[in-house]
Design an enzyme around this catalytic site. Structure first.
Site, PDB file in Angstrom:
ATOM      1  N   LYS A 260      -0.354   4.830   4.520  1.00  0.00           N
ATOM      2  CA  LYS A 260      -1.272   3.932   5.219  1.00  0.00           C
ATOM      3  C   LYS A 260      -0.745   3.641   6.611  1.00  0.00           C
ATOM      4  CE  LYS A 260      -3.804  -0.449   4.779  1.00  0.00           C
ATOM      5  NZ  LYS A 260      -5.098   0.181   5.149  1.00  0.00           N
TER       6      LYS A 260
ATOM      7  N   HIS B  95       0.830  -1.205   0.000  1.00  0.00           N
ATOM      8  CA  HIS B  95       0.000   0.000   0.000  1.00  0.00           C
ATOM      9  C   HIS B  95       0.867   1.259   0.000  1.00  0.00           C
ATOM     10  CE1 HIS B  95      -3.185  -2.806   1.258  1.00  0.00           C
ATOM     11  NE2 HIS B  95      -4.026  -1.908   0.784  1.00  0.00           N
TER      12      HIS B  95
END
Length: 274
Positions: A170, A166
């Site tokens: 995040k 990600h």
């Protein structure tokens, strides 16, 4: 599951987006504009520089709607049919009781909960209002969840690992999606231990399931399940090209939820089953 028939095709579903100026919230508002939804409330964190700004100032619509702090959540929810949120666990623990008290249906995509926190959220909702909770609203990911059930067919001697990638912003790791995958594999393969990374002398032991997290750049999301025997390997991979896939899935869930009247906590499996 009871279906109330919803509203007519010409009547927009009114939503309040919580986390409105975040990556997911702003994408949600953009996607809602091209569908049968009307954004009637926009909420952000009290520390956000966007408190008090209109959606127009963020390049969003409806242009005259102002973004408010959570202290004004009741005002933002007043005209809404559904509360939709991608925020933080601490915010949800404060906001969900307000939405429930006001009788608003809930679509929640927030991740990073501790087990006791999620249990509290479910108890707040169950028997009170219809709600859909999912760590990932992508249609493809939820089909992948179902596909993982076939992994029970592999005989002993096959190892499973999960790799998720990600964007660098995040906060939680592993992702909620990877945790869900791990729960499925633990149930069908009997894994009793989870390993989140290796260093030094760290031979894989029997009963271990690997979950590896990478945070880099602006990647919306990649989830990869690696299944390896002694002489072959299979990979199941889902790649999100943009956050729109999550927003579209959440809005699909909201359309479905708008037709439900039973105060249950549903999953995307329920939504996709129709």
């Amino acid at each position: 599951m009871k279906d109330t028939g919803g509203v007519s095709a010409t009547t927009p579903i009114r939503i309040c987006v919580v986390g409105a100026d975040g990556r997911m919230g702003s994408t949600m508002i953009k996607e809602a504009a091209s569908r049968s939804f009307r954004v009637v409330g926009a909420v952000t964190a009290p520390s956000s520089e966007n408190v008090g700004k209109t959606l127009r100032q963020l390049g969003l619509s409806p242009t005259d709607l102002r973004i408010v702090p959570p202290q004004k959540l009741e005002d933002a929810l007043k005209e809404a049919d559904i509360y939709i949120s991608f925020t933080t666990p601490s915010a949800e623990l404060t906001n969900i009781p307000i939405a429930v008290r006001m009788g608003k249906k809930v679509v929640m995509g927030t991740t990073g909960f501790a087990e006791d926190q999620m249990n509290s959220i479910v108890e707040m909702l169950r028997g009170k209002v219809p709600a859909v909770i999912s760590p990932n609203f992508s249609i493809g990911v939820n089909i992948l969840f179902k596909t993982l059930d076939t992994c029970r067919l592999f005989p002993e001697g096959y190892d499973f690992s999960i790799v998720e990638v990600h964007h660098s912003g995040k906060v939680d790791a592993p992702s909620g999606t990877a945790r869900k995958m791990a729960d499925i594999l633990a149930e069908i393969r009997g894994y009793s231990e989870r390993v989140y990374g290796r260093e030094g002398l760290s031979k894989r032991r029997e009963g271990q399931l690997e979950l590896l997290s990478v945070r880099a750049g602006g990647i919306p999301g990649i989830h990869d399940v690696v299944i390896a025997g002694q002489h072959e390997m299979i990979r199941m991979e889902h790649i999100a090209f943009s956050r729109s896939v999550f927003a579209q899935g959440a809005l699909y869930a909201a359309e479905w939820l708008n037709r439900q009247s039973d105060p249950m906590v549903y999953t995307m499996e329920d939504v996709l089953a129709g």
